[in-house]
Write an enzyme that holds these catalytic residues in place. Sequence first.
Site: not given
Length: 374
Positions: A223, A225, A285, A288-289, A315, A318, A320
Site C-alpha cells: 500500500d 501509505d 474496501w 482481498e487480504d 501509516m 487519511h 477512506r
Amino acid sequence: MRDSTNFSAVQQICTLVVVLSFVHIAFISIYYLRNVDISVSFLQFQQEQPSVPDQTERTSSSSSRGAAAELGTPDPSVTVTPAPVEKLSALNKSAPPTDAKLDRCPDPPPALVGPLRIEFSDPVSMDTIRAENPNLREGGRYKPKDCIALQKVAIIIPFRNRDEHLKFWLYYLHPILQRQQLDYGVYVINQDGELTFNRAKLFNIGYVEALKDYDYECFIFSDVDLIPMDDHNIYKCSSQPRHLSVAVDKFGFSLPYTQIFGGVSALTKEQYLHINGFSNNYWGWGGEDDDIYKRLAFKEMSISRPDSIVGRYRMIVHHRDEKNEPNPERFNRLGRTIETMNEDGANSLVYQVVRVEKDQLYTKVTVDVGKPAY
C-alpha cells in the site's frame, strides 16, 4: 694475265665481305625489332587489363596484411582501431559476463542503519527526491554497482489519487531499498476513471506489467501509505510467503489478527502462481487480504514474518477514498475462496493499459480495470 687473276679474286672476296656484312646487319636489325615489338605488346597488354590488377591488388592486399600480421610487420596502408573491451568480451565466448566478475552482495547488507525516524509533517517535492537519488534509472530502477543483488524485486503499488502519499513513499523507500542492495523497480499501478476501486486486481496487473520490463524473481505488494521504520526489514522474498507490515502504528504496533496478509507482503513468482495470484473480484474496501491468506492456507503454505520491532510501520493518516466503500460482497466471496481460487486470479485477468509513464522515480501504468458485475 696473273695480275688480272689476282684482282678478280680480291674483288670476289670484297664482294663476299660486303654481302656478309649486310646479312649481319640485317640479322641484328631483325633481332632488335622483334624484341621491341614484344616489349611494346607487353606494355599494351598491361594497359588493356585494368580490372585484373585491381582484383589482384585487393587479394594481394589481404594476403599481405595477413602476412604482415604473421611477421609482426605493420601494413602502412591499414589503420587499425582497437575493438572496445565489451566487444572483445562478446567475441570471446569464454569471457564471463561483467556481473560474473562481481561477488554476490553480502547478507545482511552492510549499510543498514536500523530504526528510522519517519515524519509526515513537512511536505516533500518530486524534484528533491530525484536530486537525492541520482543513481536511479528511468522507471524507478536500481541495481548495486559493486555486487550482484541477491534478488530481483518488483515493488507493486495500487494507486489512485494519492499523490502526496506517493511522494512520502518514494522519499523514504528509495534510500532504504538502495541500502538493502536490491536490484529493484517501482511500479505504480494507477486505476483509471472513477469507478469502484479494485486493489487486488491492480496487484495482479502490476505483476504482469513488471515482468514485461525485467525478469523479476520477487514481488512486493505494498500500500502507498505504509512506510517501514527499520531498514533491517528487507524487501525481498523468502522460501515462504512473507508478511512484512506486522506492527503498524495504527494498530498499536501489533498484529491485529493472525489471519492477515495485507499492507505489505512478499511473494516469489512461484508462490504467486501457485495460489493463482489475487482475486479479481473484490471491488471496494475489504476482503482481498483475507482471501489471499485463505489461498495460502488452502495450498498449505506457511507465512513468515519479521519480529514486531523490525516489522514496525507508520501509516499516513487519511480518509477512506471515494469509490472505495466497504465491499458488500466480501463475506460471501470469502466463504467461497476454496471453490473459486483456481478460476479467479492470474489466469482470469482482463484489463487494458491506458498509458505508461517512465519517471526517474517510478513506472506509472494507468489501466482500465473494468467494472464489477453486481
